[in-house]
Design a protein around this motif. Structure first.
Motif, PDB file in Angstrom:
ATOM      1  N   GLY A  89      35.412  46.988  59.314  1.00  0.00           N
ATOM      2  CA  GLY A  89      34.565  46.091  60.093  1.00  0.00           C
ATOM      3  C   GLY A  89      34.516  44.699  59.470  1.00  0.00           C
ATOM      4  N   PRO A  90      33.745  43.798  60.104  1.00  0.00           N
ATOM      5  CA  PRO A  90      33.773  42.394  59.705  1.00  0.00           C
ATOM      6  C   PRO A  90      32.913  42.061  58.485  1.00  0.00           C
ATOM      7  N   GLY A  91      32.112  42.963  57.993  1.00  0.00           N
ATOM      8  CA  GLY A  91      31.318  42.631  56.807  1.00  0.00           C
ATOM      9  C   GLY A  91      30.012  43.408  56.739  1.00  0.00           C
ATOM     10  N   GLY A 167      37.802  44.448  59.149  1.00  0.00           N
ATOM     11  CA  GLY A 167      37.926  44.485  60.612  1.00  0.00           C
ATOM     12  C   GLY A 167      38.612  45.749  61.076  1.00  0.00           C
ATOM     13  N   ASP A 168      39.633  45.573  61.885  1.00  0.00           N
ATOM     14  CA  ASP A 168      40.410  46.695  62.391  1.00  0.00           C
ATOM     15  C   ASP A 168      41.797  46.666  61.745  1.00  0.00           C
ATOM     16  N   PRO A 169      42.325  47.848  61.378  1.00  0.00           N
ATOM     17  CA  PRO A 169      43.612  47.855  60.682  1.00  0.00           C
ATOM     18  C   PRO A 169      44.773  47.310  61.525  1.00  0.00           C
ATOM     19  N   PHE A 170      44.625  47.417  62.831  1.00  0.00           N
ATOM     20  CA  PHE A 170      45.739  47.025  63.697  1.00  0.00           C
ATOM     21  C   PHE A 170      45.582  45.636  64.308  1.00  0.00           C
ATOM     22  N   VAL A 171      44.557  44.905  63.900  1.00  0.00           N
ATOM     23  CA  VAL A 171      44.412  43.536  64.394  1.00  0.00           C
ATOM     24  C   VAL A 171      44.655  42.590  63.220  1.00  0.00           C
ATOM     25  N   PHE A 172      45.807  41.975  63.173  1.00  0.00           N
ATOM     26  CA  PHE A 172      46.214  41.088  62.080  1.00  0.00           C
ATOM     27  C   PHE A 172      45.934  41.713  60.713  1.00  0.00           C
ATOM     28  N   VAL A 195      35.470  47.517  63.739  1.00  0.00           N
ATOM     29  CA  VAL A 195      35.056  46.384  64.577  1.00  0.00           C
ATOM     30  C   VAL A 195      35.810  45.156  64.076  1.00  0.00           C
ATOM     31  N   THR A 196      36.642  44.610  64.915  1.00  0.00           N
ATOM     32  CA  THR A 196      37.431  43.457  64.498  1.00  0.00           C
ATOM     33  C   THR A 196      36.550  42.201  64.441  1.00  0.00           C
ATOM     34  N   ALA A 197      36.980  41.220  63.626  1.00  0.00           N
ATOM     35  CA  ALA A 197      36.159  40.024  63.412  1.00  0.00           C
ATOM     36  C   ALA A 197      35.764  39.350  64.730  1.00  0.00           C
ATOM     37  N   ALA A 198      36.670  39.329  65.693  1.00  0.00           N
ATOM     38  CA  ALA A 198      36.354  38.658  66.967  1.00  0.00           C
ATOM     39  C   ALA A 198      35.128  39.291  67.613  1.00  0.00           C
ATOM     40  N   TYR A 247      42.351  33.784  64.541  1.00  0.00           N
ATOM     41  CA  TYR A 247      42.139  34.334  63.207  1.00  0.00           C
ATOM     42  C   TYR A 247      42.902  33.470  62.202  1.00  0.00           C
ATOM     43  N   MET A 248      42.396  33.367  61.016  1.00  0.00           N
ATOM     44  CA  MET A 248      43.063  32.657  59.919  1.00  0.00           C
ATOM     45  C   MET A 248      43.395  31.223  60.304  1.00  0.00           C
ATOM     46  N   GLY A 249      42.566  30.645  61.144  1.00  0.00           N
ATOM     47  CA  GLY A 249      42.931  29.347  61.687  1.00  0.00           C
ATOM     48  C   GLY A 249      42.214  28.151  61.097  1.00  0.00           C
ATOM     49  N   ASN A 276      32.163  34.034  57.532  1.00  0.00           N
ATOM     50  CA  ASN A 276      31.465  35.227  57.042  1.00  0.00           C
ATOM     51  C   ASN A 276      30.621  35.896  58.131  1.00  0.00           C
ATOM     52  N   GLY A 277      31.184  35.970  59.314  1.00  0.00           N
ATOM     53  CA  GLY A 277      30.465  36.534  60.455  1.00  0.00           C
ATOM     54  C   GLY A 277      29.904  37.921  60.164  1.00  0.00           C
ATOM     55  N   THR A 278      28.724  38.187  60.681  1.00  0.00           N
ATOM     56  CA  THR A 278      27.958  39.458  60.589  1.00  0.00           C
ATOM     57  C   THR A 278      27.364  39.716  59.202  1.00  0.00           C
ATOM     58  N   PRO A 304      36.063  33.938  54.960  1.00  0.00           N
ATOM     59  CA  PRO A 304      36.901  34.137  56.143  1.00  0.00           C
ATOM     60  C   PRO A 304      36.247  33.472  57.354  1.00  0.00           C
ATOM     61  N   THR A 305      37.047  32.746  58.096  1.00  0.00           N
ATOM     62  CA  THR A 305      36.492  31.964  59.203  1.00  0.00           C
ATOM     63  C   THR A 305      37.294  32.194  60.478  1.00  0.00           C
ATOM     64  N   LEU A 306      36.565  32.366  61.548  1.00  0.00           N
ATOM     65  CA  LEU A 306      37.164  32.613  62.849  1.00  0.00           C
ATOM     66  C   LEU A 306      36.865  31.420  63.742  1.00  0.00           C
TER      67      LEU A 306
HETATM   68  N1  SAH Z   1      41.994  42.988  60.456  1.00  0.00           N
HETATM   69  C1  SAH Z   1      40.993  41.922  60.454  1.00  0.00           C
HETATM   70  C2  SAH Z   1      41.606  40.546  60.425  1.00  0.00           C
HETATM   71  C3  SAH Z   1      42.362  40.252  59.171  1.00  0.00           C
HETATM   72  S1  SAH Z   1      43.037  38.646  59.162  1.00  0.00           S
HETATM   73  C4  SAH Z   1      40.085  42.103  61.674  1.00  0.00           C
HETATM   74  O1  SAH Z   1      40.375  42.916  62.533  1.00  0.00           O
HETATM   75  O2  SAH Z   1      39.057  41.407  61.728  1.00  0.00           O
HETATM   76  C5  SAH Z   1      41.849  37.756  58.272  1.00  0.00           C
HETATM   77  C6  SAH Z   1      41.106  36.792  59.163  1.00  0.00           C
HETATM   78  O3  SAH Z   1      40.147  37.478  59.933  1.00  0.00           O
HETATM   79  C7  SAH Z   1      40.316  35.743  58.434  1.00  0.00           C
HETATM   80  O4  SAH Z   1      41.116  34.657  58.036  1.00  0.00           O
HETATM   81  C8  SAH Z   1      39.311  35.315  59.483  1.00  0.00           C
HETATM   82  O5  SAH Z   1      39.894  34.460  60.426  1.00  0.00           O
HETATM   83  C9  SAH Z   1      39.042  36.652  60.174  1.00  0.00           C
HETATM   84  N2  SAH Z   1      37.831  37.302  59.676  1.00  0.00           N
HETATM   85  C10 SAH Z   1      37.734  38.487  59.080  1.00  0.00           C
HETATM   86  N3  SAH Z   1      36.453  38.792  58.795  1.00  0.00           N
HETATM   87  C11 SAH Z   1      35.720  37.755  59.222  1.00  0.00           C
HETATM   88  C12 SAH Z   1      34.325  37.449  59.219  1.00  0.00           C
HETATM   89  N4  SAH Z   1      33.433  38.303  58.705  1.00  0.00           N
HETATM   90  N5  SAH Z   1      33.923  36.270  59.747  1.00  0.00           N
HETATM   91  C13 SAH Z   1      34.812  35.419  60.265  1.00  0.00           C
HETATM   92  N6  SAH Z   1      36.136  35.644  60.299  1.00  0.00           N
HETATM   93  C14 SAH Z   1      36.584  36.800  59.791  1.00  0.00           C
END
Ligand code: SAH
Length: 331
Positions: A89-91, A167-172, A195-198, A247-249, A276-278, A304-306
């Motif tokens: 998950g995202p954090g 996040g999710d293993p299959f999303v980036f 739960v993916t970061a988005a 992501y990673m942008g 640092n979402g969530t 980490p920033t989205l």
């Molecule tokens: N597998 C992860 C993504 C990994 S790539 C997923 O599904 O979320 C790493 C990127 O994810 C970071 O550079 C950032 O853009 C984003 N990211 C991951 N966690 C985040 C968070 N808590 N807040 C904002 N962006 C996050």
């Protein structure tokens, strides 16, 4: 309250069960020398029929059942290892799935990277081995091949491995490559989504990723810089009535904004950066394609920033939640 909670979750006759188990402790230690096997044995005792019988006070039946179980374990071939690719998950640790939580508590080894928080790691069994394989932007400390080899070696040694990914293993997350390597090596593998970061960031920022009136599609892309440029399908990303999550942008923000505008997105399109979402360190910067660059220059984003672009980002702002960037950032 904590004491009440603990008492409520434990059977009243627990002492009886503990005394019963104690009688066999030495014998089990001598019979099952591998700690992992021993732990599995005791799990079975406490969770299964032996435990039930002992709790119910039927010591003779419990003893018979325990000896039968121990005989079974003794003649069992050593169990094969396995890798679980688990989305952390995202954090926010509360966003772990129940399955991820269960696997964390059973893992022999945790292989994790930078995005996985200490709070989540602390949910794992205390005696689990921890292996850090994190990468940093432009500073790849452990090459992917090496991570793959390590996972294979650990599983072949009979370990239950949890490969934790943010996040999710299959999303980036390069989960696809790891699965491929494991399958090729003949290692059993299971993927547990996270739960993916988005999704995490959208929820905490109050941004609906799709909306009947504003966005019929949501696109997840990576803004990772390759040789200093971001190579994306800008025409597709600049279409109206969609949400784009990058992501990673953060590092490539000026390029991203310039391209989106040059391919036709109005400069007034809302955009949000969420760091640092969530987590309790979450920060958001909300503006438009025209203003965001200037806003970002006033701060340093280290986590980490989205990046989210689209009309839906404006909805969160309109609702007037704590999106006042100036006051949040103390500017
Ligand atoms: N597998 C992860 C993504 C990994 S790539 C997923 O599904 O979320 C790493 C990127 O994810 C970071 O550079 C950032 O853009 C984003 N990211 C991951 N966690 C985040 C968070 N808590 N807040 C904002 N962006 C996050």
């Amino acid at each position: 309250r904590i004491r009440a909670e603990i008492e409520r979750s434990l059977p009243a006759a627990l002492g009886r069960l503990a005394r019963f188990a104690d009688v066999f402790r030495e014998q089990v230690r001598r019979t099952l020398v591998v700690p992992r096997a021993r732990r599995r044995f005791w799990d079975r005792v406490f969770e299964g029929r032996v435990g039930e019988l002992a709790l119910a006070g039927d010591e003779i039946a419990a003893r018979r059942e325990l000896i039968r179980l121990l005989d079974g374990f003794r003649s069992e071939a050593p169990s094969a290892g396995m890798v679980h690719l688990v989305g952390a998950g995202p954090g926010d640790p509360d966003l772990l799935t129940l399955k991820a939580h269960r696997l964390l508590q059973r893992a022999d080894v945790l292989v994790y990277d930078r995005l996985v928080s200490d709070e989540i790691l602390s949910m794992a069994r205390r005696d689990a081995e921890r292996v850090y394989v994190g990468k940093r932007r432009a500073n790849h400390c452990v090459p992917q091949d090496e991570i793959n080899d390590r996972l294979v070696a650990l599983a072949r040694a009979g370990k239950s491995v949890v490969r934790l990914k943010g996040g999710d293993p299959f999303v980036f997350g390069r989960g696809g490559e790891e699965v491929e390597a494991l399958v090729k090596a003949g290692v059993a593998v299971e993927v547990v989504p996270g739960v993916t970061a988005a999704l995490g960031c959208a929820s905490s920022a109050g941004i609906p990723l799709t909306h009947r009136d504003h966005a019929q599609a949501c696109i997840l892309v990576t803004g990772h810089l390759k040789n200093g440029t971001v190579d994306l399908d800008w025409k597709m990303l600049s279409r109206p009535r969609q949400t784009v999550v990058i992501y990673m942008g953060a590092g490539a923000l000026p390029q991203i904004v310039a391209q989106l505008i040059s391919y036709g997105l109005p400069a007034s399109t809302p955009i949000a950066l969420i760091e640092n979402g969530t987590t309790d360190r979450e920060r958001r910067i909300v503006g438009t394609l025209a203003t965001i660059d200037r806003q970002v220059q006033r701060t340093v984003l280290t986590g980490p920033t989205l990046c989210m672009v689209g009309a839906v980002v404006g909805l969160a702002v309109e609702r007037g939640q704590e999106f006042n960037f100036e006051s949040r950032m103390g500017l």
